[in-house]
Write an enzyme that holds these catalytic residues in place. Structure first.
Site, mmCIF file in Angstrom:
data_model
loop_
_atom_site.group_PDB
_atom_site.id
_atom_site.type_symbol
_atom_site.label_atom_id
_atom_site.label_comp_id
_atom_site.label_asym_id
_atom_site.label_seq_id
_atom_site.Cartn_x
_atom_site.Cartn_y
_atom_site.Cartn_z
ATOM 1 N N ASP A 3 0.828 -1.207 0.000
ATOM 2 C CA ASP A 3 0.000 0.000 0.000
ATOM 3 C C ASP A 3 0.865 1.261 0.000
ATOM 4 O O ASP A 3 0.343 2.382 -0.048
ATOM 5 C CB ASP A 3 -1.036 -0.010 1.139
ATOM 6 C CG ASP A 3 -0.412 -0.116 2.512
ATOM 7 O OD1 ASP A 3 0.828 -0.195 2.606
ATOM 8 O OD2 ASP A 3 -1.176 -0.133 3.507
ATOM 9 N N ASP B 166 -1.292 -5.997 -0.422
ATOM 10 C CA ASP B 166 -1.660 -5.455 0.892
ATOM 11 C C ASP B 166 -3.168 -5.251 1.007
ATOM 12 O O ASP B 166 -3.800 -4.700 0.090
ATOM 13 C CB ASP B 166 -0.990 -4.092 1.103
ATOM 14 C CG ASP B 166 0.321 -4.193 1.862
ATOM 15 O OD1 ASP B 166 0.572 -5.239 2.496
ATOM 16 O OD2 ASP B 166 1.098 -3.223 1.814
ATOM 17 N N LYS C 92 -1.287 -9.432 2.521
ATOM 18 C CA LYS C 92 -0.538 -9.035 3.716
ATOM 19 C C LYS C 92 -1.417 -8.103 4.541
ATOM 20 O O LYS C 92 -2.149 -7.290 3.978
ATOM 21 C CB LYS C 92 0.762 -8.336 3.325
ATOM 22 C CG LYS C 92 1.565 -7.835 4.531
ATOM 23 C CD LYS C 92 2.984 -7.457 4.175
ATOM 24 C CE LYS C 92 3.166 -6.110 3.527
ATOM 25 N NZ LYS C 92 2.675 -4.966 4.327
ATOM 26 N N GLU D 41 -1.413 -5.827 8.476
ATOM 27 C CA GLU D 41 -0.549 -5.298 9.522
ATOM 28 C C GLU D 41 -1.099 -5.643 10.902
ATOM 29 O O GLU D 41 -2.238 -5.295 11.216
ATOM 30 C CB GLU D 41 -0.422 -3.770 9.375
ATOM 31 C CG GLU D 41 0.238 -3.368 8.066
ATOM 32 C CD GLU D 41 0.461 -1.868 7.930
ATOM 33 O OE1 GLU D 41 0.165 -1.118 8.893
ATOM 34 O OE2 GLU D 41 0.928 -1.444 6.856
ATOM 35 N N GLU E 131 9.315 -4.688 10.232
ATOM 36 C CA GLU E 131 9.742 -3.362 9.762
ATOM 37 C C GLU E 131 10.243 -2.494 10.917
ATOM 38 O O GLU E 131 9.542 -2.331 11.934
ATOM 39 C CB GLU E 131 8.570 -2.658 9.036
ATOM 40 C CG GLU E 131 8.943 -1.261 8.554
ATOM 41 C CD GLU E 131 7.966 -0.670 7.542
ATOM 42 O OE1 GLU E 131 7.021 -1.362 7.119
ATOM 43 O OE2 GLU E 131 8.163 0.510 7.182
HETATM 44 O O1 KIV Z 1 3.465 -1.307 1.536
HETATM 45 C C1 KIV Z 1 4.654 -1.643 1.514
HETATM 46 O O2 KIV Z 1 5.409 -1.313 0.587
HETATM 47 C C2 KIV Z 1 5.163 -2.450 2.614
HETATM 48 C C3 KIV Z 1 6.643 -2.660 2.684
HETATM 49 C C4 KIV Z 1 7.317 -1.449 3.179
HETATM 50 C C5 KIV Z 1 6.980 -3.849 3.490
HETATM 51 O O3 KIV Z 1 4.417 -2.897 3.411
#
Ligand code: KIV
Length: 275
Positions: free
Chosen positions: A55, A94, A124, A126, A193
């Site tokens: 994202d 994401d 993914k 968070e 991260e």
């Molecule tokens: O959105 C993204 O690019 C990320 C990376 C920084 C791991 O989550």
């Protein structure tokens, strides 16, 4: 249009279980973000294992200040473009802010859209411990999930900025528990991260699924970098955890100035460029 002439290497198709195998055999995992067809095609041809439609798309391609405004439709639109450029890499997309936090059911519905409409292989999200039930529902329903711990940018308002996480013993312990919870819920990996290298090393040795670091030291099972940081094409200040391999920003700007000069001075196009 110029095409890359480098022959494509024979590569294997990367899957979520294969990444767990990579950890077992000690093969480092390479992840890069990409937000469009051309970038994804180059990354895939270069043998990158995982393409993350992160994202960060919102910041890098859409010009938002942070990742909060990114919508699911924007993620789907760009995941579709990435999908068209990829033959072998695993595509992880994401789940943007607000699409998975309210309930596991809503998370499933939205994650399924990233797979069905976007063509992603995995999603993914968070968070760790508090999302274990969500990760379980998704994985039981056939959606591979990657977690993301540490500096989770969607919580920027809660953190009060982009700050290194997991520094205190309590915070480190909580992150370890989150990492274990992600593994127990069926996640196939997790991004770590901006956390201390000692903590990422401990998490990496305690879980059986791959850890992918960004600003988390060298001991992770793999590394992820943001496309624009690798190539110096973001106007912001370089981040400590990013490495610019070639400063295309300067090269592109220079090339654009040459193009503009040549058009204005009637040097381009020549007969060669005309039909
Ligand atoms: O959105 C993204 O690019 C990320 C990376 C920084 C791991 O989550």
């Amino acid at each position: 249009m110029a095409q890359s002439t480098t022959p494509e290497r024979v590569q294997e198709k990367i899957t979520a279980p294969r990444l767990i195998e990579f950890k077992r055999i000690g093969r480092k995992i390479v992840v890069v973000t990409a937000y469009d067809y051309s970038a994804a095609r180059l990354a895939d041809r270069a043998g990158i294992d995982v393409i993350l439609v992160g994202d960060t798309l919102g910041i890098m391609s859409l010009g938002y200040k942070n990742t909060i405004p990114v919508t699911l439709d924007e993620m789907i639109h760009h995941t579709k473009a990435v999908k068209r450029g990829v033959k072998n890499a695993l595509i992880v997309a994401d789940l943007p802010f607000g699409t998975y936090q309210a309930s596991p059911q809503e998370a499933f519905h939205n994650a399924a859209r990233l797979l069905k409409e976007g063509g992603a292989h995995a999603v993914k999200l968070e968070g760790g411990l508090h999302l274990a039930e969500t990760v379980l529902l998704l994985t039981n329903g056939g959606i591979p999930v990657m977690g993301h711990l540490g500096l989770t940018p969607q919580s920027v308002n809660l953190f009060g900025g982009n700050k290194v996480q997991g520094r205190s013993p309590d915070a480190a312990e909580l992150m370890l528990r989150s990492a274990r919870a992600l593994e127990d819920a069926g996640a196939f990996g997790m991004v770590l991260e901006a956390i201390p290298a000692e903590l990422s090393s401990q998490i990496t040795s305690e879980v059986g699924i791959p850890t992918i670091g960004i600003g988390a030291g060298a001991e992770c099972d793999g590394q992820v970098q943001v496309w624009n940081d690798l190539f110096g094409i973001y106007p912001g200040r370089p981040l400590r955890h990013a490495k610019c391999y070639v400063n295309l920003g300067t090269i592109i700007e220079e090339a654009l100035r040459s193009y503009a000069d040549e058009v204005r001075q009637e040097v381009f196009p020549t007969e060669e460029n005309s039909h």
